[in-house]
Design a protein around this motif. Structure first.
Motif, PDB file in Angstrom:
ATOM      1  N   ALA A 151       0.826  -1.203   0.000  1.00 44.56           N
ATOM      2  CA  ALA A 151       0.000   0.000   0.000  1.00 44.56           C
ATOM      3  C   ALA A 151       0.866   1.261   0.000  1.00 44.56           C
ATOM      4  O   ALA A 151       0.566   2.238  -0.710  1.00 44.56           O
ATOM      5  CB  ALA A 151      -0.925  -0.009   1.215  1.00 44.56           C
ATOM      6  N   LEU A 152       1.941   1.245   0.760  1.00 40.84           N
ATOM      7  CA  LEU A 152       2.847   2.405   0.795  1.00 40.84           C
ATOM      8  C   LEU A 152       3.574   2.576  -0.540  1.00 40.84           C
ATOM      9  O   LEU A 152       3.878   3.704  -0.945  1.00 40.84           O
ATOM     10  CB  LEU A 152       3.854   2.243   1.937  1.00 40.84           C
ATOM     11  CG  LEU A 152       3.279   2.450   3.343  1.00 40.84           C
ATOM     12  CD1 LEU A 152       4.333   2.106   4.402  1.00 40.84           C
ATOM     13  CD2 LEU A 152       2.800   3.889   3.520  1.00 40.84           C
ATOM     14  N   LEU A 153       3.851   1.466  -1.238  1.00 40.24           N
ATOM     15  CA  LEU A 153       4.445   1.573  -2.570  1.00 40.24           C
ATOM     16  C   LEU A 153       3.507   2.300  -3.528  1.00 40.24           C
ATOM     17  O   LEU A 153       3.945   3.077  -4.376  1.00 40.24           O
ATOM     18  CB  LEU A 153       4.778   0.184  -3.112  1.00 40.24           C
ATOM     19  CG  LEU A 153       6.107  -0.425  -2.679  1.00 40.24           C
ATOM     20  CD1 LEU A 153       6.184  -1.891  -3.068  1.00 40.24           C
ATOM     21  CD2 LEU A 153       7.279   0.346  -3.264  1.00 40.24           C
ATOM     22  N   GLY A 154       2.216   2.027  -3.393  1.00 44.41           N
ATOM     23  CA  GLY A 154       1.264   2.746  -4.218  1.00 44.41           C
ATOM     24  C   GLY A 154       1.171   4.212  -3.850  1.00 44.41           C
ATOM     25  O   GLY A 154       1.102   5.086  -4.717  1.00 44.41           O
ATOM     26  N   LEU A 155       1.202   4.497  -2.547  1.00 44.79           N
ATOM     27  CA  LEU A 155       1.100   5.881  -2.077  1.00 44.79           C
ATOM     28  C   LEU A 155       2.340   6.689  -2.407  1.00 44.79           C
ATOM     29  O   LEU A 155       2.257   7.867  -2.795  1.00 44.79           O
ATOM     30  CB  LEU A 155       0.846   5.876  -0.569  1.00 44.79           C
ATOM     31  CG  LEU A 155       0.692   7.241   0.111  1.00 44.79           C
ATOM     32  CD1 LEU A 155      -0.556   7.953  -0.406  1.00 44.79           C
ATOM     33  CD2 LEU A 155       0.637   7.077   1.626  1.00 44.79           C
ATOM     34  N   LEU A 156       3.511   6.071  -2.253  1.00 45.00           N
ATOM     35  CA  LEU A 156       4.790   6.771  -2.432  1.00 45.00           C
ATOM     36  C   LEU A 156       5.447   6.381  -3.758  1.00 45.00           C
ATOM     37  O   LEU A 156       6.673   6.316  -3.847  1.00 45.00           O
ATOM     38  CB  LEU A 156       5.727   6.450  -1.261  1.00 45.00           C
ATOM     39  CG  LEU A 156       5.184   6.771   0.136  1.00 45.00           C
ATOM     40  CD1 LEU A 156       6.159   6.294   1.212  1.00 45.00           C
ATOM     41  CD2 LEU A 156       4.926   8.268   0.276  1.00 45.00           C
ATOM     42  N   ARG A 157       4.657   6.148  -4.783  1.00 46.37           N
ATOM     43  CA  ARG A 157       5.186   5.660  -6.069  1.00 46.37           C
ATOM     44  C   ARG A 157       6.168   6.633  -6.712  1.00 46.37           C
ATOM     45  O   ARG A 157       6.980   6.236  -7.552  1.00 46.37           O
ATOM     46  CB  ARG A 157       4.042   5.386  -7.028  1.00 46.37           C
ATOM     47  CG  ARG A 157       3.096   6.557  -7.241  1.00 46.37           C
ATOM     48  CD  ARG A 157       1.878   6.121  -8.029  1.00 46.37           C
ATOM     49  NE  ARG A 157       0.903   7.180  -8.198  1.00 46.37           N
ATOM     50  CZ  ARG A 157      -0.056   7.467  -7.310  1.00 46.37           C
ATOM     51  NH1 ARG A 157      -0.106   6.789  -6.173  1.00 46.37           N
ATOM     52  NH2 ARG A 157      -0.921   8.429  -7.543  1.00 46.37           N
ATOM     53  N   ASP A 158       6.120   7.913  -6.350  1.00 49.27           N
ATOM     54  CA  ASP A 158       7.052   8.899  -6.906  1.00 49.27           C
ATOM     55  C   ASP A 158       8.137   9.275  -5.903  1.00 49.27           C
ATOM     56  O   ASP A 158       8.821  10.294  -6.073  1.00 49.27           O
ATOM     57  CB  ASP A 158       6.289  10.162  -7.327  1.00 49.27           C
ATOM     58  CG  ASP A 158       5.297   9.884  -8.456  1.00 49.27           C
ATOM     59  OD1 ASP A 158       5.668   9.135  -9.375  1.00 49.27           O
ATOM     60  OD2 ASP A 158       4.169  10.410  -8.399  1.00 49.27           O
ATOM     61  N   GLY A 159       8.299   8.450  -4.878  1.00 54.89           N
ATOM     62  CA  GLY A 159       9.264   8.754  -3.828  1.00 54.89           C
ATOM     63  C   GLY A 159      10.693   8.480  -4.244  1.00 54.89           C
ATOM     64  O   GLY A 159      10.965   7.969  -5.338  1.00 54.89           O
ATOM     65  N   PRO A 160      11.663   8.788  -3.351  1.00 55.35           N
ATOM     66  CA  PRO A 160      13.087   8.553  -3.644  1.00 55.35           C
ATOM     67  C   PRO A 160      13.378   7.065  -3.863  1.00 55.35           C
ATOM     68  O   PRO A 160      12.719   6.194  -3.291  1.00 55.35           O
ATOM     69  CB  PRO A 160      13.791   9.074  -2.385  1.00 55.35           C
ATOM     70  CG  PRO A 160      12.798   9.961  -1.713  1.00 55.35           C
ATOM     71  CD  PRO A 160      11.443   9.408  -2.043  1.00 55.35           C
ATOM     72  N   SER A 161      14.389   6.780  -4.658  1.00 55.28           N
ATOM     73  CA  SER A 161      14.745   5.394  -4.984  1.00 55.28           C
ATOM     74  C   SER A 161      15.031   4.542  -3.748  1.00 55.28           C
ATOM     75  O   SER A 161      14.560   3.398  -3.664  1.00 55.28           O
ATOM     76  CB  SER A 161      15.952   5.375  -5.929  1.00 55.28           C
ATOM     77  OG  SER A 161      15.628   5.988  -7.158  1.00 55.28           O
TER      78      SER A 161
END
Length: 462
Positions: free
Chosen positions: A329-339
């Motif tokens: 779920a966090l991957l979906g929320l933070l999909r534009d986050g740092p590598s």
């Protein structure tokens, strides 16, 4: 002294360790068979003139075969015994792999890969039922969980062996790569020679004298049927009648939790570079990330294997679904986050889903009686491969049509379904004998989930 010792309380012996290797070979071959085609396909396609349709069909052929093999293996193992069916898989591996060396068309390769998948599907119910019916209860969970680790070992071996064969083998090296499974099949056949029939299965068929002889051979002359926990003798009890008598709920639990745990895993494992690219990771980040995720899958399974007794089956499953689902779920929320954050969340998912992965072979072997144990594992194996196919085939379409964020949310939702179903239906079987675990009384531990809420929060360290 031994007259008062149950066979489920004896120390782990050389026989038990050898049986674990004999049964684990099936999981090793599964990982090898499903992975070797991916290595060889780059050479197979031009050599046989395959189009995209046949490439996809051949890649999926083993999964299709496992679906049918799981059902077939379960039925045959319960009806004809463990020992006879124990040699069907290795025989098919040898014959189908050798035939792939001379294959001349995509249609023939599809058929041979399909039959190899059938062999893999047969392996799961017979190998795990054989193993669980001999193991002491203290080692039942860890030894069954080890089979999942051996799957990854087989996949890794296929990658290393396949790459080496293609590099050194010349233009027709892909034939050698595909035929290499025959070597493993032959070794598996040879190492299984001398394995006795399961005394529990013999007793379920009323063959007490034969069961007595095997118990003495395995455990010593001081042991007899009196050392085997009492079990009912149901010569004419069918799979359907047992489901109607209360085991249908358990079959639903196995089917749902196994499927929900395998769909996201196959999607992530098969398309890690594509998924990472959609999350804006490229170059070294994507390459190193794919390797790291694979290693964390293995590490998660190893950790879960160590916790399967101490934490318990039920808590391990709930924790696995909970934390891996939150990571998705966090991957979906933070999909534009740092590598680094993306890789951390992916690694978290790979690590925590290990609990659900290792329990795929533990639970169905423990919560069904001898008469239908192999059949239950066969159904779980078959249904999980439908989930694997869904995850493998739909992930590229999902990424292209709805995007990475929605794809991760869907994966998290599937994991949440597994968590909810497990919360209400998963029994605790860690400290029970095989007969007690298979009795419907074990469901009482799952009948009052509210009383376990505090315990869940207290045992979230894993």
């Amino acid at each position: 002294m031994s007259a008062h010792i149950s066979v489920e309380d004896v120390p782990l012996s050389r026989f038990h360790r050898l049986l674990t290797v004999r049964s684990g070979g099936g999981s090793f071959v599964d990982g090898y068979v499903l992975s070797i085609i991916g290595i060889a396909m780059t050479k197979v396609s031009p050599a046989l003139g395959l189009n995209a349709f046949w490439e996809g069909l051949i890649a999926a052929s083993a999964l299709i075969g496992i679906f049918f093999g799981g059902f077939l293996g379960g039925v045959l193992t319960d009806r004809l015994g463990r020992r006879l069916i124990y040699f069907v898989g290795p025989t098919l591996f040898i014959l189908c792999s050798l035939a792939q060396f001379w294959v001349q068309s995509g249609e023939m390769l599809f058929i041979l890969r399909l039959l190899s998948g059938v062999a893999v599907g047969i392996e799961y119910p017979v190998a795990t039922a054989f193993l669980v019916e001999f193991l002491p209860k203290k080692y039942r969970g860890p030894c069954l969980a080890t089979l999942t680790i051996l799957w990854f070992a087989g996949a890794a071996t296929a990658y290393m062996t396949g790459e080496a064969i293609l590099y050194f083998g010349g233009a027709e090296a892909w034939r050698i790569a595909l035929a290499s499974t025959a070597v493993i099949g032959l070794l598996l056949f040879l190492i299984r020679l001398g394995t006795p029939e399961s005394p529990r299965w013999l007793i379920s068929k009323g063959r007490h004298a034969e069961a007595e002889v095997i118990i003495r051979q395995v455990y010593g002359d001081n042991f007899s049927l009196k050392n085997l926990p009492a079990q009912s003798e149901n010569k004419h009890l069918s799979f359907r009648s047992l489901l109607h008598s209360g085991y249908g709920k358990r079959m639903a639990f196995i089917t749902v939790f196994w499927t929900c745990s395998v769909i996201p895993v196959f999607a992530v494992y098969a398309f890690a570079p594509k998924v990472l690219d959609a999350l804006h990771l490229s170059g070294n980040w994507a390459s190193y990330g794919s390797v790291a995720i694979t290693l964390l899958f293995v590490m998660g399974c190893i950790i879960a294997t160590r916790l399967v007794n101490t934490l318990g089956r039920r808590k391990l499953l709930l924790q696995s679904f909970l934390w891996s689902g939150l990571a998705l779920a966090l991957l979906g929320l933070l999909r534009d986050g740092p590598s680094p954050v993306i890789l951390l969340l992916f690694g978290t998912y790979a690590l925590f889903i290990g609990g659900a992965q290792v329990l795929q072979l533990v639970y169905p072997n423990e919560i069904f009686p001898t008469e239908i144990r192999a059949g239950a594992v066969g159904i779980g194996t078959s249904m999980s491969r439908i989930g694997a196919a869904i995850g493998t085939w739909l992930i590229p379409v999902s990424l292209q049509t709805i995007g990475i964020g929605a794809t991760m949310y869907i994966a998290a939702g599937i994991t949440a379904v597994g968590l909810i179903v497990s919360w209400f239906l998963a029994p605790e079987t860690a400290s029970r004998s095989l007969e007690d675990a298979a009795s419907l009384e074990a469901d009482q531990t799952a009948s009052a989930p509210a009383s376990s809420a505090g315990k869940l929060s207290k045992n979230n360290a894993w």
